[in-house]
Write a protein that holds these residues in place. Structure first.
Motif, PDB file in Angstrom:
ATOM      1  N   ASN A  14     -12.248 -31.143  19.453  1.00 48.40           N
ATOM      2  CA  ASN A  14     -12.138 -31.198  20.906  1.00 48.40           C
ATOM      3  C   ASN A  14     -13.456 -31.141  21.662  1.00 48.40           C
ATOM      4  O   ASN A  14     -13.446 -31.165  22.887  1.00 48.40           O
ATOM      5  N   THR A  15     -14.576 -31.036  20.992  1.00 49.08           N
ATOM      6  CA  THR A  15     -15.869 -31.001  21.665  1.00 49.08           C
ATOM      7  C   THR A  15     -16.828 -31.937  20.940  1.00 49.08           C
ATOM      8  O   THR A  15     -16.456 -32.592  19.970  1.00 49.08           O
ATOM      9  N   LEU A  16     -18.056 -31.956  21.398  1.00 46.32           N
ATOM     10  CA  LEU A  16     -19.067 -32.790  20.743  1.00 46.32           C
ATOM     11  C   LEU A  16     -19.665 -32.111  19.515  1.00 46.32           C
ATOM     12  O   LEU A  16     -20.676 -32.572  18.990  1.00 46.32           O
ATOM     13  N   ASN A  17     -19.045 -31.056  19.046  1.00 48.54           N
ATOM     14  CA  ASN A  17     -19.494 -30.414  17.811  1.00 48.54           C
ATOM     15  C   ASN A  17     -19.269 -31.306  16.598  1.00 48.54           C
ATOM     16  O   ASN A  17     -19.684 -30.969  15.501  1.00 48.54           O
ATOM     17  N   CYS A  18     -18.615 -32.451  16.793  1.00 50.47           N
ATOM     18  CA  CYS A  18     -18.415 -33.394  15.700  1.00 50.47           C
ATOM     19  C   CYS A  18     -19.682 -34.213  15.434  1.00 50.47           C
ATOM     20  O   CYS A  18     -19.821 -34.806  14.365  1.00 50.47           O
ATOM     21  N   LEU A  19     -20.630 -34.241  16.373  1.00 49.45           N
ATOM     22  CA  LEU A  19     -21.825 -35.076  16.210  1.00 49.45           C
ATOM     23  C   LEU A  19     -22.636 -34.776  14.958  1.00 49.45           C
ATOM     24  O   LEU A  19     -23.064 -35.708  14.284  1.00 49.45           O
ATOM     25  N   PRO A  20     -22.888 -33.511  14.596  1.00 49.55           N
ATOM     26  CA  PRO A  20     -23.650 -33.291  13.362  1.00 49.55           C
ATOM     27  C   PRO A  20     -22.982 -33.887  12.124  1.00 49.55           C
ATOM     28  O   PRO A  20     -23.657 -34.323  11.197  1.00 49.55           O
ATOM     29  N   PHE A  21     -21.644 -33.951  12.115  1.00 51.39           N
ATOM     30  CA  PHE A  21     -20.955 -34.548  10.972  1.00 51.39           C
ATOM     31  C   PHE A  21     -21.074 -36.069  11.001  1.00 51.39           C
ATOM     32  O   PHE A  21     -21.146 -36.708   9.960  1.00 51.39           O
ATOM     33  N   ALA A  44     -24.748 -32.421   6.290  1.00 52.80           N
ATOM     34  CA  ALA A  44     -23.444 -31.946   6.775  1.00 52.80           C
ATOM     35  C   ALA A  44     -22.836 -30.881   5.875  1.00 52.80           C
ATOM     36  O   ALA A  44     -21.941 -30.161   6.312  1.00 52.80           O
ATOM     37  N   THR A  45     -23.297 -30.738   4.646  1.00 53.99           N
ATOM     38  CA  THR A  45     -22.712 -29.712   3.782  1.00 53.99           C
ATOM     39  C   THR A  45     -23.064 -28.311   4.272  1.00 53.99           C
ATOM     40  O   THR A  45     -22.313 -27.381   4.038  1.00 53.99           O
ATOM     41  N   GLY A  46     -24.199 -28.162   4.958  1.00 55.38           N
ATOM     42  CA  GLY A  46     -24.586 -26.860   5.482  1.00 55.38           C
ATOM     43  C   GLY A  46     -24.296 -26.710   6.956  1.00 55.38           C
ATOM     44  O   GLY A  46     -24.592 -25.689   7.560  1.00 55.38           O
ATOM     45  N   THR A  47     -23.725 -27.734   7.564  1.00 56.64           N
ATOM     46  CA  THR A  47     -23.420 -27.721   8.984  1.00 56.64           C
ATOM     47  C   THR A  47     -21.981 -27.279   9.184  1.00 56.64           C
ATOM     48  O   THR A  47     -21.119 -27.582   8.376  1.00 56.64           O
ATOM     49  N   ASP A  48     -21.718 -26.560  10.265  1.00 56.41           N
ATOM     50  CA  ASP A  48     -20.352 -26.121  10.510  1.00 56.41           C
ATOM     51  C   ASP A  48     -19.893 -26.506  11.918  1.00 56.41           C
ATOM     52  O   ASP A  48     -20.646 -27.099  12.684  1.00 56.41           O
ATOM     53  N   GLY A  49     -18.661 -26.199  12.222  1.00 54.70           N
ATOM     54  CA  GLY A  49     -18.056 -26.583  13.485  1.00 54.70           C
ATOM     55  C   GLY A  49     -18.528 -25.776  14.673  1.00 54.70           C
ATOM     56  O   GLY A  49     -18.203 -26.099  15.812  1.00 54.70           O
ATOM     57  N   GLU A  92     -20.977 -43.453  21.135  1.00 59.23           N
ATOM     58  CA  GLU A  92     -19.625 -43.708  21.650  1.00 59.23           C
ATOM     59  C   GLU A  92     -18.770 -44.429  20.614  1.00 59.23           C
ATOM     60  O   GLU A  92     -17.643 -44.034  20.336  1.00 59.23           O
ATOM     61  N   SER A  93     -19.324 -45.482  20.010  1.00 59.49           N
ATOM     62  CA  SER A  93     -18.538 -46.231  19.023  1.00 59.49           C
ATOM     63  C   SER A  93     -18.310 -45.402  17.752  1.00 59.49           C
ATOM     64  O   SER A  93     -17.267 -45.511  17.119  1.00 59.49           O
ATOM     65  N   ALA A  94     -19.283 -44.559  17.398  1.00 61.99           N
ATOM     66  CA  ALA A  94     -19.113 -43.717  16.215  1.00 61.99           C
ATOM     67  C   ALA A  94     -17.968 -42.722  16.428  1.00 61.99           C
ATOM     68  O   ALA A  94     -17.145 -42.514  15.536  1.00 61.99           O
ATOM     69  N   ILE A  95     -17.889 -42.147  17.619  1.00 58.00           N
ATOM     70  CA  ILE A  95     -16.805 -41.201  17.913  1.00 58.00           C
ATOM     71  C   ILE A  95     -15.473 -41.934  17.972  1.00 58.00           C
ATOM     72  O   ILE A  95     -14.461 -41.448  17.476  1.00 58.00           O
ATOM     73  N   ARG A  96     -15.469 -43.125  18.575  1.00 54.03           N
ATOM     74  CA  ARG A  96     -14.235 -43.920  18.634  1.00 54.03           C
ATOM     75  C   ARG A  96     -13.736 -44.267  17.228  1.00 54.03           C
ATOM     76  O   ARG A  96     -12.551 -44.145  16.930  1.00 54.03           O
TER      77      ARG A  96
END
Length: 140
Positions: A14-21, A44-49, A92-96
C-alpha cells in the motif's frame, strides 16, 4: 529466509515501500538526512518492507565530499531523505507491471494461500491503480 509480517506486507502493498524490491540489483543514490549520501547496488534479500535498505558495493559520501567504500551498507528508513532512481527505469510502469502481473512473494511463506483475493487486497490494488492513473494524468 524469514516470512514477512502482516504489517510489513501491508506497507509493501500500500505504499512506495515496494520500490527497493523493484530496484533489486540496480544502482541507486540515496540522500540522507544528515546531508550525506550513499550510492550502491540494492540487495533485496536484506531489504524489508519497513524501508530498511541493504546496499552492496556502497560508497558513503559525507557532507564534505569525502568518499568511504563499504562492501555492505544498511540504510535505516529514518535516515532516508530521498532516493534517486536510475534514469533508465520508469518507476510508474514498473509499479504497474508489478500490480498487473501479480507481485512476486517477497519472502516465501511455508504455505501459499490459493483462491480469490480478499476484499482488502482488491481495495488496495484498486487504490494503487487510481493513484497511478492520477500521476499519469498530472504528467500530461
Amino acid at each position: 529466509m524469514q516470512k514477512a509480517s502482516g504489517k510489513e506486507t501491508y506497507l509493501i502493498t500500500n505504499t512506495l515501500n515496494c520500490l527497493p524490491f523493484l530496484l533489486d540489483g540496480h544502482s541507486v543514490l540515496i540522500d540522507l538526512r544528515n546531508e550525506s549520501s550513499v550510492a550502491g547496488r540494492i540487495d533485496a534479500t536484506g531489504t524489508d518492507g519497513f524501508m530498511n535498505i541493504h546496499l552492496i558495493d556502497a560508497v558513503f559520501i559525507d557532507r564534505y565530499g569525502l568518499q568511504y567504500p563499504f562492501e555492505q551498507f544498511m540504510v535505516r528508513p529514518r535516515m532516508i531523505r530521498q532516493i534517486h532512481l536510475p534514469a533508465h527505469l520508469d518507476a510508474e510502469s514498473a509499479i504497474r507491471d508489478w500490480l498487473d502481473h501479480g507481485r512476486k512473494p517477497i519472502r516465501k511463506a511455508p504455505q501459499q494461500r490459493k483462491g480469490k483475493m480478499t476484499f482488502k487486497e482488491k481495495r488496495a490494488k484498486q487504490k494503487h491503480i487510481e493513484v497511478l492513473n492520477e500521476i499519469s494524468k498530472n504528467q500530461k
